[in-house]
Design an enzyme around this catalytic site. Sequence first.
Site, PDB file in Angstrom:
ATOM      1  N   HIS A  78      29.294  29.408-121.764  1.00 53.31           N
ATOM      2  CA  HIS A  78      28.555  30.656-121.556  1.00 53.31           C
ATOM      3  C   HIS A  78      28.824  31.286-120.197  1.00 53.31           C
ATOM      4  O   HIS A  78      28.390  32.412-119.930  1.00 53.31           O
ATOM      5  CB  HIS A  78      27.046  30.444-121.768  1.00 53.31           C
ATOM      6  CG  HIS A  78      26.343  29.716-120.673  1.00 53.31           C
ATOM      7  ND1 HIS A  78      26.112  28.354-120.712  1.00 53.31           N
ATOM      8  CD2 HIS A  78      25.797  30.151-119.515  1.00 53.31           C
ATOM      9  CE1 HIS A  78      25.443  28.001-119.616  1.00 53.31           C
ATOM     10  NE2 HIS A  78      25.237  29.067-118.881  1.00 53.31           N
ATOM     11  N   ASP A 123      28.974  24.112-125.669  1.00 54.81           N
ATOM     12  CA  ASP A 123      28.926  24.876-124.429  1.00 54.81           C
ATOM     13  C   ASP A 123      29.800  24.248-123.348  1.00 54.81           C
ATOM     14  O   ASP A 123      29.308  23.710-122.352  1.00 54.81           O
ATOM     15  CB  ASP A 123      27.471  25.005-123.968  1.00 54.81           C
ATOM     16  CG  ASP A 123      27.268  26.092-122.931  1.00 54.81           C
ATOM     17  OD1 ASP A 123      28.219  26.857-122.679  1.00 54.81           O
ATOM     18  OD2 ASP A 123      26.153  26.170-122.371  1.00 54.81           O
ATOM     19  N   GLN A 208      18.882  28.586-112.647  1.00 53.21           N
ATOM     20  CA  GLN A 208      19.886  29.634-112.701  1.00 53.21           C
ATOM     21  C   GLN A 208      20.860  29.472-111.529  1.00 53.21           C
ATOM     22  O   GLN A 208      20.463  29.241-110.399  1.00 53.21           O
ATOM     23  CB  GLN A 208      19.229  31.021-112.649  1.00 53.21           C
ATOM     24  CG  GLN A 208      18.733  31.503-114.008  1.00 53.21           C
ATOM     25  CD  GLN A 208      17.548  30.709-114.485  1.00 53.21           C
ATOM     26  OE1 GLN A 208      16.581  30.524-113.758  1.00 53.21           O
ATOM     27  NE2 GLN A 208      17.606  30.226-115.707  1.00 53.21           N
ATOM     28  N   GLY A 209      22.139  29.594-111.835  1.00 52.61           N
ATOM     29  CA  GLY A 209      23.171  29.375-110.832  1.00 52.61           C
ATOM     30  C   GLY A 209      23.773  27.988-110.881  1.00 52.61           C
ATOM     31  O   GLY A 209      24.790  27.733-110.254  1.00 52.61           O
ATOM     32  N   ASP A 210      23.160  27.094-111.642  1.00 52.43           N
ATOM     33  CA  ASP A 210      23.685  25.734-111.791  1.00 52.43           C
ATOM     34  C   ASP A 210      24.492  25.561-113.079  1.00 52.43           C
ATOM     35  O   ASP A 210      25.127  24.519-113.279  1.00 52.43           O
ATOM     36  CB  ASP A 210      22.539  24.713-111.779  1.00 52.43           C
ATOM     37  CG  ASP A 210      21.877  24.612-110.415  1.00 52.43           C
ATOM     38  OD1 ASP A 210      22.570  24.778-109.396  1.00 52.43           O
ATOM     39  OD2 ASP A 210      20.658  24.383-110.359  1.00 52.43           O
ATOM     40  N   SER A 211      24.458  26.553-113.963  1.00 52.43           N
ATOM     41  CA  SER A 211      25.179  26.478-115.233  1.00 52.43           C
ATOM     42  C   SER A 211      26.621  26.022-115.026  1.00 52.43           C
ATOM     43  O   SER A 211      27.295  26.450-114.080  1.00 52.43           O
ATOM     44  CB  SER A 211      25.204  27.845-115.913  1.00 52.43           C
ATOM     45  OG  SER A 211      24.024  28.100-116.611  1.00 52.43           O
TER      46      SER A 211
END
Length: 262
Positions: A78, A123, A208-211
């Site tokens: 993603h 993913d 958020q930002g660690d994906s």
Amino acid sequence: MKNVLRALKRCAVIGAVALAAVSIQPAGASASAPAPADPQPVVGGTRAAQGEFPFMVRLSMGCGGALYAKDIVLTAAHCVSGSGNNTSITATGGVVDLQSASAVKVKSTKVLQAPGYNGSGKDWALIKLAKPINQPTLKIATNTSYNSGTFTVAGWGANREGGAQQRYLLKAQVPFVSDASCKSSYSDLIPGEEICAGYAQGGTDTCQGDSGGPMFRKDNAGAWIQVGIVSWGNGCARPNYPGVYTEVSTFASAIAQAAAGL
């Protein structure tokens, strides 16, 4: 019907927010509300030491990743927009401080998004780099032997839900959560493709930002091995909502085959 929480991935939008503000949050948190516009780090984490996790990579689209090979980054599907030639991504490696003069920055040449990825499961993605980043790589699990115990997560994402991205790499530890328990929180969990980790009381999680960043632990020889990829969750570090990660061992052979063809 798919749970709307899947729409909230843990990537961040980089642009208006300076990387100097980047932070990391522990795995396990996601959001039921719209994702914040600014990137976020690991929640409940502490600062990693220089060289502690040399395989960690920061990607310019606001995601994390790990060096699968010195010139290939393993991240989340993603985080990318498809497969093919792509020179728009910058990978930063070799440092915990994104503003360090020692940071190694390398452009991408190609991207391979997991075949069949449609926003639910599968993913994972690979990013080919224009030149190697001369740092140790992170091996991936090829079976479920290490899908248990306590895991380490790390990243430059937000350190609280709705927070800003971090400048320094943060780290945290989160325990394995069984599929049965995780399904009670996320009815659309895909056992066999996804693995959960986090504390029932919350407090520590990715954000958020660690994906795309790795979830890893020590193998029987004491070496780091990647078990998961930061994928999604409800908010960040919320009670009874663990982080959801791509189960790396399920896709190990597909990842190896894809990497060989990049």
